[in-house]
Design a protein around this motif. Structure first.
Motif, mmCIF file in Angstrom:
data_model
loop_
_atom_site.group_PDB
_atom_site.id
_atom_site.type_symbol
_atom_site.label_atom_id
_atom_site.label_comp_id
_atom_site.label_asym_id
_atom_site.label_seq_id
_atom_site.Cartn_x
_atom_site.Cartn_y
_atom_site.Cartn_z
ATOM 1 N N LEU A 250 0.765 -1.093 0.079
ATOM 2 C CA LEU A 250 -0.111 0.104 -0.090
ATOM 3 C C LEU A 250 0.779 1.327 -0.032
ATOM 4 O O LEU A 250 1.824 1.404 0.885
ATOM 5 N N PHE A 251 0.567 2.096 -0.801
ATOM 6 C CA PHE A 251 1.644 3.242 -1.087
ATOM 7 C C PHE A 251 0.750 4.638 -1.609
ATOM 8 O O PHE A 251 -0.201 4.477 -2.099
ATOM 9 N N ASP A 252 1.346 5.752 -1.347
ATOM 10 C CA ASP A 252 0.902 7.034 -1.997
ATOM 11 C C ASP A 252 2.052 7.226 -3.132
ATOM 12 O O ASP A 252 3.067 7.136 -3.007
ATOM 13 N N TYR A 253 1.427 8.130 -3.873
ATOM 14 C CA TYR A 253 2.166 8.627 -5.044
ATOM 15 C C TYR A 253 2.059 10.042 -5.349
ATOM 16 O O TYR A 253 0.880 10.656 -5.301
ATOM 17 N N ASP A 254 3.291 10.984 -5.093
ATOM 18 C CA ASP A 254 3.180 12.406 -5.379
ATOM 19 C C ASP A 254 3.878 12.728 -6.523
ATOM 20 O O ASP A 254 4.975 12.627 -6.865
ATOM 21 N N GLY A 255 3.158 13.064 -7.773
ATOM 22 C CA GLY A 255 3.660 13.117 -8.973
ATOM 23 C C GLY A 255 4.322 14.268 -9.267
ATOM 24 O O GLY A 255 5.127 14.577 -10.002
ATOM 25 N N ALA A 256 4.023 15.536 -8.519
ATOM 26 C CA ALA A 256 4.854 16.678 -8.663
ATOM 27 C C ALA A 256 6.071 16.656 -8.007
ATOM 28 O O ALA A 256 6.981 17.321 -8.940
ATOM 29 N N VAL A 257 6.553 15.722 -7.222
ATOM 30 C CA VAL A 257 7.995 15.732 -6.809
ATOM 31 C C VAL A 257 8.328 14.210 -7.151
ATOM 32 O O VAL A 257 9.519 13.822 -6.669
ATOM 33 N N ARG A 258 7.705 13.452 -7.724
ATOM 34 C CA ARG A 258 7.716 12.086 -8.254
ATOM 35 C C ARG A 258 8.393 11.115 -6.925
ATOM 36 O O ARG A 258 9.583 10.671 -7.114
ATOM 37 N N ILE A 259 7.630 11.246 -6.068
ATOM 38 C CA ILE A 259 7.986 10.247 -4.936
ATOM 39 C C ILE A 259 6.744 9.134 -4.611
ATOM 40 O O ILE A 259 5.698 9.239 -4.716
ATOM 41 N N VAL A 260 7.391 7.772 -4.653
ATOM 42 C CA VAL A 260 6.417 6.598 -4.110
ATOM 43 C C VAL A 260 6.774 6.675 -2.700
ATOM 44 O O VAL A 260 7.934 6.152 -2.332
#
Length: 84
Positions: free
Chosen positions: A61-71
């Motif tokens: 289970l994870f979150d993704y922040d596309g603005a800073v490209r972090i999983v």
């Protein structure tokens, strides 16, 4: 390429998983560096985490922040009725 960050909770959960499954989970999570071009990934609705990666009988289970490209991997759980 995305940066993959493991939470302390996810690391502890991963250590408790048998070695054969642990290797397949770590191999699958390395592929998240190319997210969203990954297989076995689905968005979650009304859940603490936004995404899940299916690896055999386990779920990452994870979150993704596309603005800073972090999983950000939050948890690794065996699939059962309490996983989601």
């Amino acid at each position: 390429m995305n940066e993959i960050l493991w939470s302390n909770r996810a690391r502890k959960q991963l250590k408790r998983i048998p070695a054969a499954y642990r290797k397949s989970i770590t191999d699958a999570t390395r592929k998240l560096a190319n997210f969203p071009d990954c297989s076995n990934v689905k968005p979650l609705i009304n859940h603490r985490y936004g995404w899940r990666l299916r690896v055999g009988r386990y779920r990452v289970l994870f979150d993704y922040d596309g603005a800073v490209r972090i999983v950000a991997i939050g948890e690794v759980k065996k699939r059962d009725e309490r996983t989601y």
